[in-house]
Design a protein around this motif. Structure first.
Motif, PDB file in Angstrom:
ATOM      1  N   LEU A   1       0.823  -1.203   0.000  1.00  0.00           N
ATOM      2  CA  LEU A   1       0.000   0.000   0.000  1.00  0.00           C
ATOM      3  C   LEU A   1       0.859   1.257   0.000  1.00  0.00           C
ATOM      4  O   LEU A   1       0.544   2.237  -0.680  1.00  0.00           O
ATOM      5  N   GLU A   2       1.945   1.243   0.767  1.00  0.00           N
ATOM      6  CA  GLU A   2       2.840   2.396   0.772  1.00  0.00           C
ATOM      7  C   GLU A   2       3.336   2.691  -0.638  1.00  0.00           C
ATOM      8  O   GLU A   2       3.382   3.853  -1.069  1.00  0.00           O
ATOM      9  N   GLN A   3       3.699   1.642  -1.376  1.00  0.00           N
ATOM     10  CA  GLN A   3       4.166   1.835  -2.749  1.00  0.00           C
ATOM     11  C   GLN A   3       3.036   2.309  -3.647  1.00  0.00           C
ATOM     12  O   GLN A   3       3.220   3.181  -4.510  1.00  0.00           O
ATOM     13  N   THR A   4       1.847   1.751  -3.461  1.00  0.00           N
ATOM     14  CA  THR A   4       0.691   2.157  -4.263  1.00  0.00           C
ATOM     15  C   THR A   4       0.369   3.629  -4.053  1.00  0.00           C
ATOM     16  O   THR A   4       0.108   4.363  -5.011  1.00  0.00           O
ATOM     17  N   LEU A   5       0.369   4.078  -2.805  1.00  0.00           N
ATOM     18  CA  LEU A   5       0.081   5.484  -2.522  1.00  0.00           C
ATOM     19  C   LEU A   5       1.135   6.397  -3.145  1.00  0.00           C
ATOM     20  O   LEU A   5       0.809   7.480  -3.654  1.00  0.00           O
ATOM     21  N   GLU A   6       2.390   5.954  -3.105  1.00  0.00           N
ATOM     22  CA  GLU A   6       3.447   6.738  -3.746  1.00  0.00           C
ATOM     23  C   GLU A   6       3.244   6.778  -5.260  1.00  0.00           C
ATOM     24  O   GLU A   6       3.391   7.831  -5.887  1.00  0.00           O
ATOM     25  N   ASN A   7       2.893   5.622  -5.845  1.00  0.00           N
ATOM     26  CA  ASN A   7       2.652   5.583  -7.283  1.00  0.00           C
ATOM     27  C   ASN A   7       1.520   6.509  -7.697  1.00  0.00           C
ATOM     28  O   ASN A   7       1.601   7.179  -8.738  1.00  0.00           O
TER      29      ASN A   7
ATOM     30  N   GLN B   1      -4.597  -6.737   8.705  1.00  0.00           N
ATOM     31  CA  GLN B   1      -3.913  -5.604   8.098  1.00  0.00           C
ATOM     32  C   GLN B   1      -4.896  -4.670   7.385  1.00  0.00           C
ATOM     33  O   GLN B   1      -4.791  -3.440   7.489  1.00  0.00           O
ATOM     34  N   MET B   2      -5.840  -5.234   6.667  1.00  0.00           N
ATOM     35  CA  MET B   2      -6.811  -4.406   5.950  1.00  0.00           C
ATOM     36  C   MET B   2      -7.652  -3.573   6.922  1.00  0.00           C
ATOM     37  O   MET B   2      -7.894  -2.377   6.688  1.00  0.00           O
ATOM     38  N   ARG B   3      -8.081  -4.184   8.001  1.00  0.00           N
ATOM     39  CA  ARG B   3      -8.896  -3.441   8.967  1.00  0.00           C
ATOM     40  C   ARG B   3      -8.076  -2.364   9.672  1.00  0.00           C
ATOM     41  O   ARG B   3      -8.584  -1.271   9.962  1.00  0.00           O
ATOM     42  N   THR B   4      -6.810  -2.654   9.943  1.00  0.00           N
ATOM     43  CA  THR B   4      -5.941  -1.647  10.558  1.00  0.00           C
ATOM     44  C   THR B   4      -5.761  -0.459   9.622  1.00  0.00           C
ATOM     45  O   THR B   4      -5.830   0.712  10.051  1.00  0.00           O
ATOM     46  N   LEU B   5      -5.532  -0.728   8.347  1.00  0.00           N
ATOM     47  CA  LEU B   5      -5.374   0.340   7.374  1.00  0.00           C
ATOM     48  C   LEU B   5      -6.640   1.180   7.260  1.00  0.00           C
ATOM     49  O   LEU B   5      -6.580   2.398   7.097  1.00  0.00           O
TER      50      LEU B   5
ATOM     51  N   LEU C   1      -6.862   3.415  10.334  1.00  0.00           N
ATOM     52  CA  LEU C   1      -5.888   4.510  10.258  1.00  0.00           C
ATOM     53  C   LEU C   1      -6.263   5.552   9.214  1.00  0.00           C
ATOM     54  O   LEU C   1      -5.639   6.615   9.153  1.00  0.00           O
ATOM     55  N   GLY C   2      -7.256   5.260   8.392  1.00  0.00           N
ATOM     56  CA  GLY C   2      -7.671   6.200   7.352  1.00  0.00           C
ATOM     57  C   GLY C   2      -6.871   6.094   6.073  1.00  0.00           C
ATOM     58  O   GLY C   2      -7.043   6.910   5.161  1.00  0.00           O
ATOM     59  N   SER C   3      -5.995   5.088   5.970  1.00  0.00           N
ATOM     60  CA  SER C   3      -5.218   4.912   4.747  1.00  0.00           C
ATOM     61  C   SER C   3      -6.088   4.397   3.604  1.00  0.00           C
ATOM     62  O   SER C   3      -5.794   4.643   2.430  1.00  0.00           O
ATOM     63  N   ILE C   4      -7.130   3.644   3.961  1.00  0.00           N
ATOM     64  CA  ILE C   4      -8.120   3.206   2.983  1.00  0.00           C
ATOM     65  C   ILE C   4      -9.509   3.453   3.567  1.00  0.00           C
ATOM     66  O   ILE C   4      -9.702   3.343   4.775  1.00  0.00           O
ATOM     67  N   ARG C   5     -10.447   3.816   2.709  1.00  0.00           N
ATOM     68  CA  ARG C   5     -11.800   4.074   3.186  1.00  0.00           C
ATOM     69  C   ARG C   5     -12.655   2.812   3.211  1.00  0.00           C
ATOM     70  O   ARG C   5     -13.475   2.626   4.101  1.00  0.00           O
ATOM     71  N   ALA C   6     -12.481   1.960   2.209  1.00  0.00           N
ATOM     72  CA  ALA C   6     -13.319   0.765   2.094  1.00  0.00           C
ATOM     73  C   ALA C   6     -12.467  -0.443   1.744  1.00  0.00           C
ATOM     74  O   ALA C   6     -11.461  -0.334   1.049  1.00  0.00           O
TER      75      ALA C   6
END
Length: 345
Positions: A100-106, A135-139, A142-147
């Motif tokens: 996800l970190e890489q995806t957000l950077e991309n 991991q998905m629920r944690t993200l 944290l607001g990194s993903i909405r759904a």
């Protein structure tokens, strides 16, 4: 569509970005960027990509668009679960966090509107399933993903009833554990809808659970537009010659599809874009809680897709289209085997 994600009913599937094309990588990127710009101009709000599309290249091209359209309220969907990297499995350890970190950077963004578990393979004995869900629920917290999304059940039109039941049972099992906000699934006239609980299809199942639905590949790689079903000169009807369309269909399969499309053209006319409209409308009108994402290779194709939508089909028109599509599926199932039709159906 679910979890307060509201989008134009026709979104953009970015899977072709990053694939080989004539003109070289730079020319290809310009062509796709032009297509994305035109889609936004036409009203598209959902852009559907994945880290596995061109090994991140699709995300990076979409990110270039986002830098141009900072004030446009676009919704971003990406996927994880296909790229393993140096990890033992795409879902192992903190792989989802790292990807996800890489995806957000991309994508040049700080969060995703939708993050989809793209594979039902969670390792031997589902050893990575619990970690992936956590991991998905944690993200999400944290607001990194909405759904949170997951892939839907999918089989080719040749699948036996036993295989369809196996896919349905696997999907239901994972659905209960993952508790997704959105399901992403292939769906078009050539794809049989797997039956779920109590004979429900995916539309009624997701509606009952309050889950959104994204439908991909509505044009079946362009075959349902009628542009890839023509028979080359010298090839007789029914002949099993070794020519293939760019989408990977055999001549025998294309002839079965072409026969059904001719019926639709006789009923609805053969004006440019008429078959595309029927294919898109038959998907869009399946349910109120779904969004259809359509791929493209040029800005012109994007314009054609949006321009041909027109008014909704009437109930009688939709029934006529559905009947022809069902006949096509039945013909393919009777006349073919898994080696006859490409898995991308």
């Amino acid at each position: 569509m679910g979890q307060q994600i509201f989008a134009h009913p026709l979104g953009v599937h970015c899977g072709a970005i990053g694939e080989g094309a004539t003109g070289g990588p730079a020319a290809q990127d310009r062509r796709f960027l032009d297509g994305l710009r035109r889609a936004v101009e036409c009203g598209a709000t959902l852009l559907d990509t994945a880290d596995s599309y061109g090994a991140g290249h699709s995300e990076r091209v979409v990110g270039r668009l986002l830098r141009e359209c900072r004030d446009v309220p676009l919704q971003l969907s990406s996927k994880v679960g296909r790229l393993r990297g140096s990890a033992p499995h795409p879902y192992a350890g903190r792989r989802i966090h790292h990807q996800l970190e890489q995806t957000l950077e991309n994508l040049y963004t700080e969060h995703l509107d939708l993050y989809i578990l793209a594979s039902h393979d969670f390792g031997e004995g589902d050893r990575y399933l619990g970690t992936a869900i956590e991991q998905m629920r944690t993200l999400q917290q944290l607001g990194s993903i909405r759904a949170i999304g997951m892939r839907g059940p999918h089989t080719g039109c040749w699948a036996s009833p036993a295989e369809q039941r196996t896919r349905a049972e696997r999907f239901r099992y994972l659905f209960r554990l993952i508790k997704p906000d959105v399901v992403w699934a292939h769906f078009n006239a050539l794809t049989p809808m797997v039956q779920l609980e109590g004979g429900e299809d995916l539309f009624s199942f997701t509606a009952r659970h309050g889950v959104g639905l994204i439908l991909a590949a509505p044009l079946a790689q362009g075959v349902l537009t009628g542009k890839r079903t023509g028979r080359p000169v010298g090839v007789p009807p029914g002949g099993r010659h070794a020519w293939m369309s760019a989408a990977g269909f055999t001549s025998h399969a294309l002839e079965s599809i072409a026969a059904g499309l001719e019926i639709l053209q006789h009923r609805f006319g053969d004006a440019p874009g008429s078959l595309t409209r029927l294919a898109l409308r038959s998907c869009l009108q399946q349910a109120d809680h779904c969004v259809v994402v359509c791929g493209f290779t040029s800005a012109q194709q994007v314009m054609e897709n949006y321009r041909c939508l027109g008014a909704p089909l009437t109930p009688s028109e939709l029934a006529a289209v559905s009947g022809v599509y069902a006949q096509i599926r039945a013909d393919l199932h009777r006349a073919s085997d898994p080696q006859e039709i490409h898995a991308r159906l």
